[in-house]
Design a protein around this motif. Structure first.
Motif, short mmCIF file in Angstrom:
data_model
loop_
_atom_site.label_atom_id
_atom_site.label_comp_id
_atom_site.label_asym_id
_atom_site.label_seq_id
_atom_site.Cartn_x
_atom_site.Cartn_y
_atom_site.Cartn_z
N ASP A 72 39.97 113.16 -32.99
CA ASP A 72 41.81 113.27 -32.58
C ASP A 72 42.31 112.11 -33.63
O ASP A 72 41.59 111.52 -34.33
N GLY A 73 42.97 112.63 -34.68
CA GLY A 73 42.71 111.92 -36.53
C GLY A 73 44.20 110.55 -35.40
O GLY A 73 44.63 109.65 -35.66
N GLY A 74 44.97 110.61 -34.26
CA GLY A 74 45.51 110.18 -34.36
C GLY A 74 44.64 108.00 -33.30
O GLY A 74 45.55 107.59 -32.97
N ARG A 75 43.31 108.10 -33.36
CA ARG A 75 42.82 107.73 -32.82
C ARG A 75 42.27 106.49 -35.05
O ARG A 75 41.99 104.74 -33.54
N VAL A 76 42.62 106.96 -35.69
CA VAL A 76 42.93 105.68 -36.43
C VAL A 76 43.37 104.75 -36.32
O VAL A 76 44.58 105.28 -35.66
N GLY A 77 43.18 104.04 -36.58
CA GLY A 77 43.97 102.39 -36.26
C GLY A 77 43.59 101.89 -35.15
O GLY A 77 43.88 100.61 -34.82
N GLU A 78 43.65 102.91 -34.26
CA GLU A 78 42.86 102.39 -31.96
C GLU A 78 41.75 100.84 -32.16
O GLU A 78 40.92 100.78 -33.63
N ARG A 79 41.59 100.22 -32.23
CA ARG A 79 41.21 98.78 -31.91
C ARG A 79 40.38 99.19 -31.09
O ARG A 79 39.93 99.42 -29.19
N VAL A 80 38.58 99.07 -31.11
CA VAL A 80 37.37 99.60 -30.00
C VAL A 80 36.45 98.62 -30.10
O VAL A 80 36.64 98.02 -30.66
N THR A 81 35.39 98.90 -29.16
CA THR A 81 34.04 98.21 -28.73
C THR A 81 33.11 99.55 -29.27
O THR A 81 33.84 100.44 -28.84
N ALA A 82 32.70 99.43 -30.22
CA ALA A 82 31.37 100.67 -30.49
C ALA A 82 30.21 99.99 -30.38
O ALA A 82 29.73 99.15 -31.12
N LEU A 83 29.50 101.29 -30.04
CA LEU A 83 28.06 101.31 -28.97
C LEU A 83 27.50 102.00 -31.10
O LEU A 83 27.28 103.05 -30.59
N ALA A 84 26.64 100.89 -31.35
CA ALA A 84 25.81 101.86 -32.33
C ALA A 84 24.38 102.22 -32.19
O ALA A 84 23.97 101.41 -31.90
#
Length: 338
Positions: A72-84
């Protein structure tokens, strides 16, 4: 973009690399903070081979800046924690969209510290061991990020008694803040337990510690192995002997789970994140480093000189150094979740 690379000479360097683009089902995150965790020590020490130059880092926080097909392109700008699975010690990291979790107004510093450790602790307590009301729980690595979070989750699950094991008096004093009823020093285990038996043992150590943990199980007790910090000495368990008392030896591998059933890991991470944002658990960020000091951060973690969680402040801090390598592989699958 700028990134830290671990080169073939075992040195960390900061260099310029092409910015990675998200593929199908992925997002690109501009990194504000990145966590420092045990997987970083294992890669640095060569315990898990990766192509070098390699961009380390397995957990980050920041803003989504691009999405791949199917996201979903609406996620651009979302503040996240990311597991890489690598690449988080850089200005931009690409991760599976399902493992980039919205954090709302949570501090990005805390969101990076959430990392792999908090979902791991949640799964150990709730998904694997399934701690029940009134049960007695023994947790090794009590002063670490996983151990401290596991104690808090176990208390919320209704554990009747929680005992921790820590490597030094200083680490034991720190671990006491997580709500343990008693903390033993490593040299006191297992003799210091006396005749006490446990319904659940959480063991990232292995070897003789794991063997002693099996002996410390009460009838119907469960030992969960989720690491081998003490080395890979084989642990022999007689299934018929375990069966006689209903005891179980179980395992948990968060890195494998992220590749086979990422949605399960994401579900546990969201549940843990909800408890964090509601103030029912806490994460201690006890050390913050500049990117140039990553080697120091990893060494201090390996030596047991840090408590709680360490992070790198990435945003605005990655300054290139001369004579750096190029062409680093930012995204091979590597060990994480410890």
């Amino acid at each position: 973009m700028r990134a830290i690379v671990l080169d073939s000479d075992d040195q960390y360097r900061i260099t310029e690399l092409d910015e990675p683009a998200p593929g199908p089902g992925e997002v690109a995150v501009r990194v504000a903070y990145a966590g420092v965790q045990w997987g970083d020590t294992m890669v640095k020490d060569g315990l898990f081979p990766v192509p070098r130059p390699f961009v380390p880092g397995f957990e980050a926080s920041g803003h989504i800046v691009a999405v791949g097909p199917g996201v979903d392109g609406g996620r651009v700008g979302e503040r996240v924690t990311a597991l890489a699975t690598g690449g988080a010690h850089a200005e931009v990291v690409v991760v599976p969209a399902v493992l980039a979790l919205a954090v709302g107004e949570l501090s990005l510093r805390t969101a990076a510290a959430f990392g792999w450790g908090t979902p791991t602790a949640y799964d150990l307590v709730h998904t694997v061991a399934r701690v029940r009301e009134g049960e007695h729980v023994l947790i090794h690595g009590a002063a670490g990020g996983v151990g401290g979070a596991a104690a808090q989750f176990a208390r919320l699950a209704g554990a009747g008694r929680i005992v921790g094991v820590a490597g030094s008096a200083d680490r034991a004093a720190y671990a006491a803040r997580s709500g343990f009823d008693r903390i033993l020093l490593r040299e006191e285990f297992p003799a210091g337990l006396g005749d006490e038996r446990f319904d659940v043992v959480l063991d990232p150590v292995g070897g003789p510690t794991r063997q002693a943990g099996l002996r410390a199980l009460a009838p119907h007790g469960r030992l969960v192995a989720y690491g081998a910090l003490g080395g890979h000495a084989p642990v022999l368990a007689d299934a018929d002997d375990l069966l006689g008392d209903g005891r179980s030896l179980m395992t948990y591998n968060g890195n494998l789970l992220s590749r086979t059933h990422p949605e399960r890991l994401a579900d546990s991470a969201r549940r843990a994140l909800d408890l964090l944002t509601a103030g029912r658990i806490r994460i201690d960020v006890t050390a913050e480093y500049d990117p140039a000091d990553l080697g120091l951060a990893v060494r201090r973690l390996r030596e047991g000189a840090t408590h709680g969680k360490s992070v790198l402040r990435v945003a605005g801090r990655l300054t290139p150094l001369p004579a750096s390598p190029t062409g680093a592989d930012t995204r091979p699958a590597t060990p994480a979740g410890t």
